[in-house]
Design an enzyme around this catalytic site. Structure first.
Site, PDB file in Angstrom:
ATOM      1  CB  SER A 126      -1.020  -0.224   1.327  1.00 36.24           C
ATOM      2  OG  SER A 126      -1.578   1.178   1.414  1.00 36.24           O
ATOM      3  CE1 TYR A 164      -5.008  -1.662   4.407  1.00 37.31           C
ATOM      4  CE2 TYR A 164      -3.787   0.326   4.281  1.00 37.31           C
ATOM      5  CZ  TYR A 164      -4.359  -0.727   3.513  1.00 37.31           C
ATOM      6  OH  TYR A 164      -4.607  -1.027   2.374  1.00 37.31           O
TER       7      TYR A 164
HETATM    8  P1  NAP Z   1     -11.710  -4.913  -1.017  1.00 38.86           P
HETATM    9  O1  NAP Z   1     -12.580  -5.053  -2.454  1.00 38.86           O
HETATM   10  O2  NAP Z   1     -12.304  -4.857   0.194  1.00 38.86           O
HETATM   11  O3  NAP Z   1     -11.005  -6.558  -1.119  1.00 38.86           O
HETATM   12  C1  NAP Z   1     -10.329  -7.125  -0.248  1.00 38.86           C
HETATM   13  C2  NAP Z   1     -10.418  -8.769  -0.314  1.00 38.86           C
HETATM   14  O4  NAP Z   1      -9.805  -9.254   0.680  1.00 38.86           O
HETATM   15  C3  NAP Z   1     -11.859  -9.108  -0.377  1.00 38.86           C
HETATM   16  O5  NAP Z   1     -11.917 -10.188  -1.372  1.00 38.86           O
HETATM   17  C4  NAP Z   1     -12.118  -9.580   0.776  1.00 38.86           C
HETATM   18  O6  NAP Z   1     -13.092 -10.757   0.980  1.00 38.86           O
HETATM   19  C5  NAP Z   1     -10.698 -10.183   1.031  1.00 38.86           C
HETATM   20  N1  NAP Z   1     -10.640 -10.702   2.688  1.00 38.86           N
HETATM   21  C6  NAP Z   1     -10.972  -9.856   3.705  1.00 38.86           C
HETATM   22  N2  NAP Z   1     -10.839 -10.459   4.650  1.00 38.86           N
HETATM   23  C7  NAP Z   1     -10.504 -11.768   4.484  1.00 38.86           C
HETATM   24  C8  NAP Z   1     -10.236 -12.871   5.289  1.00 38.86           C
HETATM   25  N3  NAP Z   1     -10.399 -12.908   6.594  1.00 38.86           N
HETATM   26  N4  NAP Z   1     -10.054 -14.086   4.680  1.00 38.86           N
HETATM   27  C9  NAP Z   1     -10.064 -14.148   3.295  1.00 38.86           C
HETATM   28  N5  NAP Z   1     -10.271 -12.983   2.520  1.00 38.86           N
HETATM   29  C10 NAP Z   1     -10.386 -11.726   3.238  1.00 38.86           C
HETATM   30  O7  NAP Z   1     -10.489  -4.063  -1.172  1.00 38.86           O
HETATM   31  P2  NAP Z   1      -9.588  -3.932  -2.286  1.00 38.86           P
HETATM   32  O8  NAP Z   1      -9.382  -2.496  -2.505  1.00 38.86           O
HETATM   33  O9  NAP Z   1      -9.865  -4.806  -3.674  1.00 38.86           O
HETATM   34  O10 NAP Z   1      -8.214  -4.355  -1.703  1.00 38.86           O
HETATM   35  C11 NAP Z   1      -7.405  -5.521  -2.234  1.00 38.86           C
HETATM   36  C12 NAP Z   1      -6.132  -5.297  -1.235  1.00 38.86           C
HETATM   37  O11 NAP Z   1      -5.284  -4.046  -2.009  1.00 38.86           O
HETATM   38  C13 NAP Z   1      -5.804  -5.089   0.284  1.00 38.86           C
HETATM   39  O12 NAP Z   1      -4.760  -5.905   0.568  1.00 38.86           O
HETATM   40  C14 NAP Z   1      -5.913  -3.615   0.186  1.00 38.86           C
HETATM   41  O13 NAP Z   1      -5.392  -3.264   1.433  1.00 38.86           O
HETATM   42  C15 NAP Z   1      -4.916  -3.510  -0.951  1.00 38.86           C
HETATM   43  N6  NAP Z   1      -4.984  -1.806  -1.282  1.00 38.86           N
HETATM   44  C16 NAP Z   1      -6.111  -1.426  -1.837  1.00 38.86           C
HETATM   45  C17 NAP Z   1      -5.869   0.084  -2.277  1.00 38.86           C
HETATM   46  C18 NAP Z   1      -7.471   0.708  -2.752  1.00 38.86           C
HETATM   47  O14 NAP Z   1      -7.225   1.723  -3.038  1.00 38.86           O
HETATM   48  N7  NAP Z   1      -8.492  -0.031  -3.149  1.00 38.86           N
HETATM   49  C19 NAP Z   1      -4.903   0.757  -2.192  1.00 38.86           C
HETATM   50  C20 NAP Z   1      -3.784   0.302  -1.645  1.00 38.86           C
HETATM   51  C21 NAP Z   1      -3.920  -1.309  -1.093  1.00 38.86           C
HETATM   52  P3  NAP Z   1     -14.834 -10.120   1.050  1.00 38.86           P
HETATM   53  O15 NAP Z   1     -15.277  -9.737  -0.076  1.00 38.86           O
HETATM   54  O16 NAP Z   1     -15.289 -11.413   1.944  1.00 38.86           O
HETATM   55  O17 NAP Z   1     -14.676  -8.930   2.241  1.00 38.86           O
END
Ligand code: NAP
Length: 242
Positions: free
Chosen positions: A134, A147
């Protein structure tokens, strides 16, 4: 040989049911990989988009959930994408919000890497690990202490594991996404002032798309990146350059 092809490779993506993980799963599949979509619930939509692949239920509320996933299963590529965030002022932050986030984002990530690498090393099979870091692997952020701690940890562990496994044919790298349009950031985009401030700060002048991250993941999974070890690549529209 096309050094960007994943033909014949077997990949597992965590949190592949939505957002960045879904785009990565689709991207790897388009590049030729057979993809297992892992998550705490079904990944039906992603499998439909791919038109194949497998599904695996893994809930990282148990950080050791993937302990038996990799031995003898022949995986070449692991993408640790699953992650959660909790927001509260540092003075009020609870132990539960600390533990839950560290368990999923950091402890589960490490032990999933360990289990994957153990299998690859035992079989002397070249392999690729891609961790999703991140901007908060580099910056402090605000109101997100666990986080920030977890994502700084992801950057550090990526380098540590690269140091230990690079000579043994396992590449460990990370992607640090900037502001990406997913469910995770919906509230930020809905807040007009915050959205405007974010856009003004991004040199590219737009939010990132999950596909921007997926394309980098394909590169890190492919032979084209064989000499890349311990890198944390910012895909952030220039945010950190500013
Ligand atoms: P998201 O749509 O909330 O995706 C998160 C994923 O992780 C979902 O598939 C979620 O499943 C899964 N997850 C959460 N808790 C879990 C658990 N206990 N066991 C298994 N799976 C679990 O958000 P995203 O933005 O795509 O994020 C994906 C990654 O990118 C994360 O690591 C996040 O920190 C990182 N990131 C995102 C951004 C951004 O701007 N979006 C920026 C920097 C980093 P559920 O659908 O069941 O909750």
């Amino acid at each position: 040989m096309n050094r960007f092809s994943l033909e014949g490779r077997k990949a597992l993506v965590t949190g592949a049911n939505a957002g960045i993980g879904q785009a990565i799963a689709v991207g790897l599949a388009r590049a030729g990989a057979h993809v297992t979509c892992a998550g705490r619930r079904g990944c039906g939509e992603t499998l439909e988009m791919i038109g194949g692949g497998d599904e695996l239920l893994l809930d990282f509320a148990d950080p050791m959930a993937a302990r038996d996933t990799f031995t003898g299963a022949g995986y070449d590529i692991l993408v640790n994408n699953a992650g959660i965030i909790r927001r509260a002022d540092a003075v009020d932050f609870t132990e539960a919000d600390w533990d839950d986030v560290i368990d999923v984002n950091l402890k589960a990530l490490f032990f999933t890497c360990q289990s994957f690498a153990k299998a690859a090393l035992a079989e002397s099979r070249p392999a690729k690990i891609i961790n999703i870091a991140s901007l908060l692997s580099f910056q402090g952020g605000i109101r997100v202490p666990s986080y920030t701690a977890s994502k700084h940890g992801v950057a550090g562990l990526t380098k540590l594991m690269a140091n230990e496994w690079a000579a043994k044919g396992v590449n460990v790298n990370a992607i640090a996404p900037g502001y990406i349009e997913t469910a995770n950031t919906e509230a930020l985009r809905a807040d007009t002032e915050r959205n405007q401030a974010i856009l003004e700060r991004i040199p590219a002048g737009r939010w990132g798309q999950p596909e921007d991250i997926a394309d980098t993941a394909v590169f890190l999974a492919a032979p084209a990146s064989d000499y890349l070890h311990g890198a944390v690549i910012n895909v952030d529209g220039g945010w950190l350059a500013r």
